[in-house]
Write a protein that holds these residues in place. Structure first.
Motif, PDB file in Angstrom:
ATOM      1  N   ASN A 150      43.478  43.384  48.427  1.00 55.35           N
ATOM      2  CA  ASN A 150      43.489  42.126  49.182  1.00 55.35           C
ATOM      3  C   ASN A 150      44.895  41.558  49.348  1.00 55.35           C
ATOM      4  O   ASN A 150      45.087  40.348  49.360  1.00 55.35           O
ATOM      5  CB  ASN A 150      42.592  41.084  48.505  1.00 55.35           C
ATOM      6  CG  ASN A 150      41.138  41.497  48.517  1.00 55.35           C
ATOM      7  OD1 ASN A 150      40.712  42.226  49.410  1.00 55.35           O
ATOM      8  ND2 ASN A 150      40.398  41.060  47.539  1.00 55.35           N
ATOM      9  N   GLY A 151      45.889  42.439  49.414  1.00 61.16           N
ATOM     10  CA  GLY A 151      47.258  41.990  49.639  1.00 61.16           C
ATOM     11  C   GLY A 151      47.909  41.358  48.430  1.00 61.16           C
ATOM     12  O   GLY A 151      49.001  40.806  48.515  1.00 61.16           O
ATOM     13  N   VAL A 152      47.263  41.401  47.279  1.00 61.19           N
ATOM     14  CA  VAL A 152      47.840  40.828  46.055  1.00 61.19           C
ATOM     15  C   VAL A 152      48.377  41.971  45.209  1.00 61.19           C
ATOM     16  O   VAL A 152      47.634  42.835  44.770  1.00 61.19           O
ATOM     17  CB  VAL A 152      46.777  40.028  45.267  1.00 61.19           C
ATOM     18  CG1 VAL A 152      47.378  39.479  43.998  1.00 61.19           C
ATOM     19  CG2 VAL A 152      46.197  38.927  46.134  1.00 61.19           C
ATOM     20  N   GLY A 153      49.680  41.975  44.983  1.00 57.44           N
ATOM     21  CA  GLY A 153      50.297  43.035  44.183  1.00 57.44           C
ATOM     22  C   GLY A 153      50.907  42.473  42.915  1.00 57.44           C
ATOM     23  O   GLY A 153      50.972  41.264  42.719  1.00 57.44           O
ATOM     24  N   GLY A 154      51.350  43.339  42.056  1.00 58.59           N
ATOM     25  CA  GLY A 154      52.021  42.924  40.835  1.00 58.59           C
ATOM     26  C   GLY A 154      51.087  42.503  39.713  1.00 58.59           C
ATOM     27  O   GLY A 154      51.539  41.977  38.713  1.00 58.59           O
ATOM     28  N   SER A 155      49.789  42.726  39.850  1.00 59.37           N
ATOM     29  CA  SER A 155      48.849  42.364  38.793  1.00 59.37           C
ATOM     30  C   SER A 155      48.787  43.476  37.747  1.00 59.37           C
ATOM     31  O   SER A 155      49.012  44.640  38.040  1.00 59.37           O
ATOM     32  CB  SER A 155      47.449  42.155  39.367  1.00 59.37           C
ATOM     33  OG  SER A 155      47.454  41.073  40.262  1.00 59.37           O
ATOM     34  N   THR A 156      48.482  43.086  36.516  1.00 59.27           N
ATOM     35  CA  THR A 156      48.321  44.062  35.438  1.00 59.27           C
ATOM     36  C   THR A 156      46.997  43.818  34.730  1.00 59.27           C
ATOM     37  O   THR A 156      46.436  42.722  34.794  1.00 59.27           O
ATOM     38  CB  THR A 156      49.470  43.978  34.412  1.00 59.27           C
ATOM     39  OG1 THR A 156      49.489  42.675  33.846  1.00 59.27           O
ATOM     40  CG2 THR A 156      50.812  44.289  35.050  1.00 59.27           C
ATOM     41  N   GLY A 157      46.536  44.816  34.047  1.00 64.05           N
ATOM     42  CA  GLY A 157      45.303  44.721  33.266  1.00 64.05           C
ATOM     43  C   GLY A 157      45.326  45.759  32.165  1.00 64.05           C
ATOM     44  O   GLY A 157      46.125  46.696  32.181  1.00 64.05           O
ATOM     45  N   PHE A 158      44.453  45.603  31.190  1.00 62.53           N
ATOM     46  CA  PHE A 158      44.419  46.524  30.061  1.00 62.53           C
ATOM     47  C   PHE A 158      43.475  47.687  30.337  1.00 62.53           C
ATOM     48  O   PHE A 158      42.389  47.501  30.864  1.00 62.53           O
ATOM     49  CB  PHE A 158      43.983  45.790  28.787  1.00 62.53           C
ATOM     50  CG  PHE A 158      45.043  44.868  28.266  1.00 62.53           C
ATOM     51  CD1 PHE A 158      46.108  45.366  27.543  1.00 62.53           C
ATOM     52  CD2 PHE A 158      44.966  43.504  28.503  1.00 62.53           C
ATOM     53  CE1 PHE A 158      47.085  44.518  27.056  1.00 62.53           C
ATOM     54  CE2 PHE A 158      45.937  42.651  28.025  1.00 62.53           C
ATOM     55  CZ  PHE A 158      47.004  43.165  27.296  1.00 62.53           C
ATOM     56  N   LYS A 159      43.931  48.897  29.956  1.00 65.90           N
ATOM     57  CA  LYS A 159      43.125  50.109  30.057  1.00 65.90           C
ATOM     58  C   LYS A 159      43.049  50.751  28.683  1.00 65.90           C
ATOM     59  O   LYS A 159      44.013  50.724  27.924  1.00 65.90           O
ATOM     60  CB  LYS A 159      43.767  51.126  31.009  1.00 65.90           C
ATOM     61  CG  LYS A 159      43.753  50.771  32.452  1.00 65.90           C
ATOM     62  CD  LYS A 159      44.363  51.922  33.243  1.00 65.90           C
ATOM     63  CE  LYS A 159      44.287  51.683  34.727  1.00 65.90           C
ATOM     64  NZ  LYS A 159      44.837  52.826  35.477  1.00 65.90           N
ATOM     65  N   LYS A 160      41.900  51.354  28.372  1.00 62.16           N
ATOM     66  CA  LYS A 160      41.756  52.141  27.148  1.00 62.16           C
ATOM     67  C   LYS A 160      42.215  53.557  27.459  1.00 62.16           C
ATOM     68  O   LYS A 160      41.675  54.208  28.343  1.00 62.16           O
ATOM     69  CB  LYS A 160      40.307  52.133  26.680  1.00 62.16           C
ATOM     70  CG  LYS A 160      39.829  50.764  26.284  1.00 62.16           C
ATOM     71  CD  LYS A 160      38.385  50.819  25.875  1.00 62.16           C
ATOM     72  CE  LYS A 160      37.889  49.411  25.636  1.00 62.16           C
ATOM     73  NZ  LYS A 160      36.490  49.383  25.250  1.00 62.16           N
ATOM     74  N   ILE A 161      43.257  54.031  26.748  1.00 58.60           N
ATOM     75  CA  ILE A 161      43.870  55.297  27.152  1.00 58.60           C
ATOM     76  C   ILE A 161      43.692  56.446  26.174  1.00 58.60           C
ATOM     77  O   ILE A 161      44.040  57.562  26.491  1.00 58.60           O
ATOM     78  CB  ILE A 161      45.373  55.112  27.428  1.00 58.60           C
ATOM     79  CG1 ILE A 161      46.094  54.639  26.181  1.00 58.60           C
ATOM     80  CG2 ILE A 161      45.601  54.191  28.587  1.00 58.60           C
ATOM     81  CD1 ILE A 161      47.583  54.797  26.260  1.00 58.60           C
TER      82      ILE A 161
END
Length: 75
Positions: A45-56
């Motif tokens: 939706n045109g929103v960049g630069g977001s981060t989130g947690f992933k289980k790796i």
């Protein structure tokens, strides 16, 4: 869910010859599961630069520690 740890530690202390010889041993194992990584999220939706947690993944540490000490007997 956060990271989870599982630990095992087995130890042995041995004294011989009226405490002139001391042996100490430790065997350990630690497993960490569901490691978290703060990763970049896809551009939506045109929103960049977001981060989130992933289980790796998971991490395992294990080892053996041995200590051997001697002292001279007194008269």
């Amino acid at each position: 869910k956060w990271e989870t740890n599982q630990k095992t530690n087995i130890g042995l202390d041995l004294a011989l010859f009226r405490n002139r010889v001391n042996i100490t041993g430790d065997l350990y194992k630690r497993i960490t599961r569901d490691l978290l990584l703060n990763a970049a999220l896809p551009n939506t939706n045109g929103v960049g630069g977001s981060t989130g947690f992933k289980k790796i993944g998971k991490l395992q540490n294990q080892g053996l520690e041995i200590s051997f000490n001697t002292t001279k007997g007194g008269t």
